[in-house]
Structure formats: C-alpha cells, structure tokens
Write a protein that holds these residues in place. Structure first.
Motif, PDB file in Angstrom:
ATOM      1  N   ASP A 171      32.595 -39.063  30.178  1.00 33.96           N
ATOM      2  CA  ASP A 171      32.125 -38.688  28.995  1.00 33.96           C
ATOM      3  C   ASP A 171      30.691 -38.387  29.210  1.00 33.96           C
ATOM      4  N   ALA A 172      30.028 -39.323  29.945  1.00 33.86           N
ATOM      5  CA  ALA A 172      28.462 -39.242  30.183  1.00 33.86           C
ATOM      6  C   ALA A 172      28.216 -37.847  30.926  1.00 33.86           C
ATOM      7  N   ALA A 211      28.384 -34.839  28.860  1.00 37.61           N
ATOM      8  CA  ALA A 211      27.309 -34.898  28.093  1.00 37.61           C
ATOM      9  C   ALA A 211      26.278 -34.318  28.911  1.00 37.61           C
ATOM     10  N   ARG A 212      25.909 -34.693  30.030  1.00 39.81           N
ATOM     11  CA  ARG A 212      24.599 -34.200  30.904  1.00 39.81           C
ATOM     12  C   ARG A 212      25.285 -32.613  31.168  1.00 39.81           C
ATOM     13  N   LEU A 271      24.042 -30.517  28.198  1.00 40.92           N
ATOM     14  CA  LEU A 271      22.621 -30.579  28.183  1.00 40.92           C
ATOM     15  C   LEU A 271      22.272 -29.538  29.031  1.00 40.92           C
ATOM     16  N   LEU A 272      22.607 -29.480  30.402  1.00 42.79           N
ATOM     17  CA  LEU A 272      22.160 -28.816  31.587  1.00 42.79           C
ATOM     18  C   LEU A 272      22.573 -27.216  31.154  1.00 42.79           C
ATOM     19  N   ASN A 297      20.334 -25.915  28.064  1.00 44.43           N
ATOM     20  CA  ASN A 297      19.011 -25.571  28.623  1.00 44.43           C
ATOM     21  C   ASN A 297      19.044 -24.162  29.253  1.00 44.43           C
ATOM     22  N   GLU A 327      29.365 -43.508  18.803  1.00 42.30           N
ATOM     23  CA  GLU A 327      29.561 -43.446  20.293  1.00 42.30           C
ATOM     24  C   GLU A 327      29.147 -42.286  20.909  1.00 42.30           C
ATOM     25  N   ILE A 350      26.245 -41.587  23.524  1.00 44.69           N
ATOM     26  CA  ILE A 350      26.611 -40.818  24.951  1.00 44.69           C
ATOM     27  C   ILE A 350      25.504 -39.616  25.280  1.00 44.69           C
ATOM     28  N   PHE A 351      25.336 -38.967  24.013  1.00 40.34           N
ATOM     29  CA  PHE A 351      24.307 -37.885  24.307  1.00 40.34           C
ATOM     30  C   PHE A 351      22.814 -38.464  24.390  1.00 40.34           C
ATOM     31  N   ALA A 358      22.710 -39.482  27.963  1.00 36.95           N
ATOM     32  CA  ALA A 358      22.626 -38.168  28.886  1.00 36.95           C
ATOM     33  C   ALA A 358      21.100 -37.814  29.222  1.00 36.95           C
ATOM     34  N   VAL A 359      20.568 -37.694  27.798  1.00 31.98           N
ATOM     35  CA  VAL A 359      19.092 -37.019  27.863  1.00 31.98           C
ATOM     36  C   VAL A 359      18.353 -37.962  28.562  1.00 31.98           C
ATOM     37  N   LEU A 375      18.879 -37.785  32.522  1.00 34.39           N
ATOM     38  CA  LEU A 375      18.290 -36.400  33.041  1.00 34.39           C
ATOM     39  C   LEU A 375      16.907 -36.279  33.054  1.00 34.39           C
ATOM     40  N   HIS A 412      14.697 -34.006  35.452  1.00 32.31           N
ATOM     41  CA  HIS A 412      14.709 -32.762  34.771  1.00 32.31           C
ATOM     42  C   HIS A 412      13.774 -32.714  33.791  1.00 32.31           C
ATOM     43  N   PHE A 452      13.362 -30.399  31.576  1.00 32.74           N
ATOM     44  CA  PHE A 452      13.924 -29.724  30.302  1.00 32.74           C
ATOM     45  C   PHE A 452      14.290 -30.784  29.257  1.00 32.74           C
ATOM     46  N   LEU A 501      13.766 -33.617  24.506  1.00 37.20           N
ATOM     47  CA  LEU A 501      14.492 -33.995  23.679  1.00 37.20           C
ATOM     48  C   LEU A 501      14.575 -35.452  23.545  1.00 37.20           C
TER      49      LEU A 501
END
Lengths: 68, 533
Positions: free
Chosen positions: A33-34, A37-38, A41-42, A45, B382, B386-387, B390-391, B394, B398, B400, B404
């Motif tokens: 799931d993680a 999500a990454r 986002l990648l 962008n 949840e 997760i998001f 993830a931000v 990253l 990264h 970019f 966020l």
C-alpha cells in the motif's frame, strides 16, 4: 491544453505489468500500500498538469465497481 | 515563572460612569483586552475615536499561548506603535526542520525576500505582546487620546437596541450600565457576548489532545522550528519545538484522543516525555503546561447590527500555522478605520458590512489552510496516513515531495478579492499588489515604504505625476511621490510591465485601486467605493 491519455500508450504492456507486480514482490500488504502511494505521488508529479490529474482522479473513481 | 502574570497592569478604578444618573453612551466599547481587543482600542484611539475597553481581568494572559507573529501583523503593530518592542524582544527565525521517525527528512528556509522592514515571523509570548500593547494604550491615554482601559469590568448582559447596544457591567464595587453606538466583541473563543446574544455556534471538534509546555533551558538548540512526525519519543503522534525569548521553548506534543487529561498534565508524566525528546543530558525547568483540543469554525456573520465580533470570538482555527492571534489582529486592522469613517460621517453604516465580507473571506482561508494542515499532521483515515507517510518517505530524496509536507502553512495576509470596496485594476501590473491585497513593503531611501504610510487614504504616484494635495468630498488623501530610479524594488513590486502607476491605498494599507496614470475623477470614484458609498 492537454487531456488525459486513455488510449494505449505503453510499449510492451505485458512487460510493464510484470514489472509493476515485481516491484511489489515479497512486500506485506502494508508495504505494498505504501509503495503504491509513493508511486502515485511520483507519477502525479511527473504529469504535473492539474487538469490531467483531475481527469485521472475522476476516471479512477468512476471505475469503482458497485458493491458486490 | 515570569512575574508579569502577577502584576495588575490595568487595575480596577472607579469610573465616573458608575455614578451617572443614566447610562453613559460611548461611541465604541471593546470587550476583551487580549491582543485583538487591545489592537482595536489602540487603532481607534489613534484615529481619535473615543473607546472604552472592558475586561473581566486586570492582568496579561497566563502562559505563552500565541507565540508566532507574522510579518503582516508586525506591520500592523508598527502602525499601532508597538512593532519595535515586539521585534526587539521576539526571536526571529527562518529555518525549519522536519523529522519523520528517527530521520531528518528535510529542512526549509522561509528565505524572506530582501527589502522588507520586518521579518517573516517572530516568536514572542502572548503575554509580552499584551504587555507592550497595554503600555502603548497607557501612553496614548497619557497623551490625551480618548482610550480608557477598565479592568475587572465584566459584561453580564448585552441588549442590542437598534441604533445602539446596552450593557450591564459587574465590578468589584457593584454593577452599572453603559451604552455603545458600536460594540466590538474581542472576548475570545468562549465569547460570553456571543453566548449572551444566543449566537453560539457549533464547529468541527478535532478528536485529538495536544500537550503544550513551555520549558526553560539553556540548551544548545538553534532558533529553528523543529517538527516531528511519528518521533521515537511520541510514537504515532507529532511534536513541535520552537524557541521563545528568555530561553523559553515551546513544546507541543500530540497525545491522541483517549487520554486522561488530568493525569497527562502532571509533571511526573510530562517531565519524562520531555526528557526523552530533548535528551537525558539537557537540564530544563517546566514553566507552563496545558492540554488543549481545538475546533475549526466561524460565525455565519461577524456583524450583528451594532455588535461586531473579531478574533477568536468570531472564528477559530487549529494552532497549526499561527492563524489565531494573527488573523484577529488583522480583523481589527480591517475594522477600525471603517468604524472611524462611519462615526465621523464620511461613510455610511453599511461600510461595516464590508468588514463582514472581507474578514469572513479571510477566516475561510485560514480555516481551509489549518484544516488541511491538521489532516496532514493527524491523518483521520488509514489511506490518509498511507499517503502522508508516502510523502514523508519521498521527501528526503525527492525535492518534489517537500512542498506536499504540511506541518502548518504559516499565516499570510488575505488579499480581498473580490472585495466590494475594490476599484479598478490595470493590466500588466504585479499580482501581489492587486486591488484587495495589502501593500508590499519596499526600501525607500534609508527607510521603508510601510513607515511612509500614514494610516489614512493615500495616493502613491510611482514614476507618475500626481498632485500635491488630493481631497475628495471632505476625505483627506495624502500623497506620496516615489521614483523607481531611487527605489528599484518598487518596479518589481508595484509596476511590473507598466511604466508608471497610481495606487490608492486604504487606511488599512490594502490597495483600493490602481491605474497606469493619475486620473482625479477615477481616484474620487475609487474613494467613494472604498467608503461603501
């Protein structure tokens, strides 16, 4: 103005699909799931264009199947 | 603990109003002597509008409370005569660091633009600001300005009566009655005035508790804002460390919803938490501890006849982004010149409706920003978590992903567009100084543009021929002729592609209208519009 590309656009679709699954190999559900999500986002962008992103969000949402 | 808490700064004194045969009528009564009420009182008194401030207390507020004051607020404080005291005492900071778990994922620099008198932010305990503002109020009273600060005067009843408001007030020597043409309620989130008028409102309570602690230490931490997501010393939650004057540090720890609030406040619970955060070898003293929850909400309308609500009484936000006290002071900046214009007859009473329109817009902007920060800091589902994670995962590698990351979007002034008061715009000019936006500072010779603004209507001519004197329908308009040759920053901030410009500024330093060239008739029309005519 660009629009969301929904016609086939990936060369070697079977290879890409295999790579997508390979990226998840050996991961737990939470790790997968993680990763997803990454990845979202990648790619978001990379697209950058808010109109295209909105169209993609809407298309993904519209494909939600009815509750079974 | 700072002794300023214990001192009565505006002790109760008997007023002649208490012995009057009939209730005395005042043009403006302000309820509440926090930063918002004091800003209103100082602003009105500087405009020669008689103002009485009623406060149920006689001291500054206890604990550091609001600590982060933004550039726009500092500019307003400059206009109110308290900016220097605030900036000299406050801690100026630019660097923020963000941690996720054990890792530092990135740092940001607010990188304030050159050519502004005031920094992007200072950290200052609310009690210091209140102290400086009370001193300024006393100074104005001593200089003959019509400002009265009445301590231990608690409003017990408020009765709107069409063209005025009647008040019952309780003092240590019994009760008395007053009347006000206008009542400005700056009596905080729990506003008794709002409750007495039956205007109480429900909002979204965020199901989370935060422990806020002021810690005194002579530690080697820099003047930076450190924010942790999911730190080892507060698993699954967030934490903030921020420096204040006098070696006092603000620590903010998210605790979650299902906790025993009384127990979490006890030093034997708090001290080990902080020790884990700061490291075992750091010596510190606990100055103040509080646990808070928050709501994001606003009143439907900020004007109810002759009663006007400002600050937390009218709107509340989460603390992420320092939008509470900052927006409250900005409310009064918007309101006071309008009240003065209505009271001196140069504007119709409906000008006050523009306060409602403009500051509701600002409140919505602040609520939107602080709600988004809250969602990022304390994910409610949840997938949201997760998001969020993830931000953060990253962000380290990264760039970019860094924009966020939302650990609080720090308070920026609202550009009122559209505003009922704004006149025409002209093409090719910078967006940041469009009608509705606050004027942007720039160096002027050895001084600053903001210091050259005089608190009234003002016409700026930039590389433009404007007259020495402009008066319109009895409204005084001062003029300021400026040249980009002498002051190059003006080109980028005020001209853009234009070769010359005329700007009409409102008394709150917001742009009312702008043109490429001076046109007396257009200026007159813009003044009428800005006065709600």
């Amino acid at each position: 103005m660009s629009s969301l590309e929904t016609a086939p656009n990936i060369a070697g679709p079977d290879d890409f699909y295999a790579e997508l699954l390979a990226a998840h190999e050996g991961l737990s559900k939470a790790e997968s799931d993680a990763l997803n999500a990454r990845l979202v986002l990648l790619l978001a962008n990379h697209v950058g264009d808010r109109e295209v992103l909105c169209a993609a969000l809407a298309a993904a949402r519209a494909a939600t199947p009815p509750p079974r | 603990m700072n002794k300023v808490f214990e001192r009565a700064l505006y002790p109760y004194r008997r007023s002649a109003d208490q012995d009057a045969a009939a209730p005395v009528r005042h043009p403006v009564i302000v309820v509440g002597a926090g930063p918002v009420g004091l800003a209103a009182a100082i602003d009105l008194a500087q405009r020669d509008v008689p103002v009485v401030v009623l406060d149920d207390n006689d001291k500054v507020s206890f604990g550091s409370r609001a600590i982060c004051f933004a550039k726009r607020t500092l500019e307003i404080l400059d206009r109110l005569g308290c900016g220097d005291a605030a900036v000299e005492t406050g801690v100026t900071w630019n660097l923020g660091k963000v941690f996720f778990g054990e890792r530092r994922v990135f740092e940001f620099n607010l990188l304030p633009e050159d050519g502004h008198k005031r920094p992007a932010f200072i950290n200052l305990q609310q009690y210091y600001l209140e102290q400086f503002m009370v001193e300024r109020a006393h100074e104005l009273t001593a200089a003959g300005k019509p400002l009265e600060l009445r301590g231990r005067n608690r409003v017990t009843q408020v009765t709107p009566c069409g063209d005025h408001v009647a008040l019952d007030i309780e003092t240590p020597e019994g009760s008395y009655a007053l009347e006000a043409d206008w009542l400005v309620a700056c009596d905080g989130a729990g506003s008794p005035i709002r409750a007495m008028m039956g205007l109480d409102f429900v909002g979204k309570v965020f199901e989370d508790n935060f422990l806020i602690a002021d810690v005194k230490m002579q530690a080697d931490f820099p003047a930076e804002r450190w924010f942790w997501f999911d730190p080892p010393f507060n698993r699954g939650q967030s934490a903030l460390l921020h420096k204040q004057p006098d070696d006092v540090w603000r620590i903010d720890l998210q605790l979650g919803w299902d906790i025993d609030r009384e127990r979490e406040k006890q030093p034997e619970r708090v001290i080990p938490r902080i020790r884990e955060m700061l490291g075992a070898d750091v010596e510190f003293e606990l100055d103040w501890v509080s646990i808070y929850t928050f709501q994001c909400r606003r009143m439907d309308r900020f004007r109810h006849g002759r009663v006007i609500f400002a600050g937390d009484a009218a709107h509340q936000v989460s603390p992420f982004g320092a939008r509470g006290a900052n927006s409250g002071v900005q409310d009064t900046d918007n309101l006071c010149w309008k009240l003065a214009a209505v009271l001196n007859g140069s504007a119709p009473a409906r000008l006050i409706d523009s306060y409602d329109a403009e500051r509701v817009q600002a409140a919505d902007e602040n609520i939107l920003n602080s709600t988004r920060s809250t969602e990022f800091i304390t994910p409610k589902s949840e997938i949201s978590r997760i998001f969020r994670d993830a931000v953060l995962d990253l962000a380290e590698a990264h760039p970019f992903a860094r924009p966020l990351v939302n650990s609080g979007r720090l308070s920026m002034p609202c550009a009122h567009d559209p505003s009922p008061l704004s006149g025409p715009d002209a093409p090719g000019m910078p967006a940041r100084t469009r009608p509705g936006a606050p004027a942007v500072d720039a160096p002027l010779g050895n001084g600053w543009l903001m210091d050259a603004l005089d608190g009234g209507f003002q016409l700026l001519g930039i590389d433009a021929d404007i007259p020495q004197d402009v008066a319109h329908d009895g409204v005084a308009v001062s003029t300021l002729r400026l040249s980009t040759a002498d002051n190059p920053a003006l080109r980028e901030r005020y001209l853009g592609e234009a070769e010359s410009a005329g700007y009409l500024l409102r008394p709150d330093q917001h742009v009312a209208a702008r043109w490429h060239n001076h046109d007396a008739q257009a200026v007159g029309a813009a003044i009428d519009r800005a006065l709600g005519k």
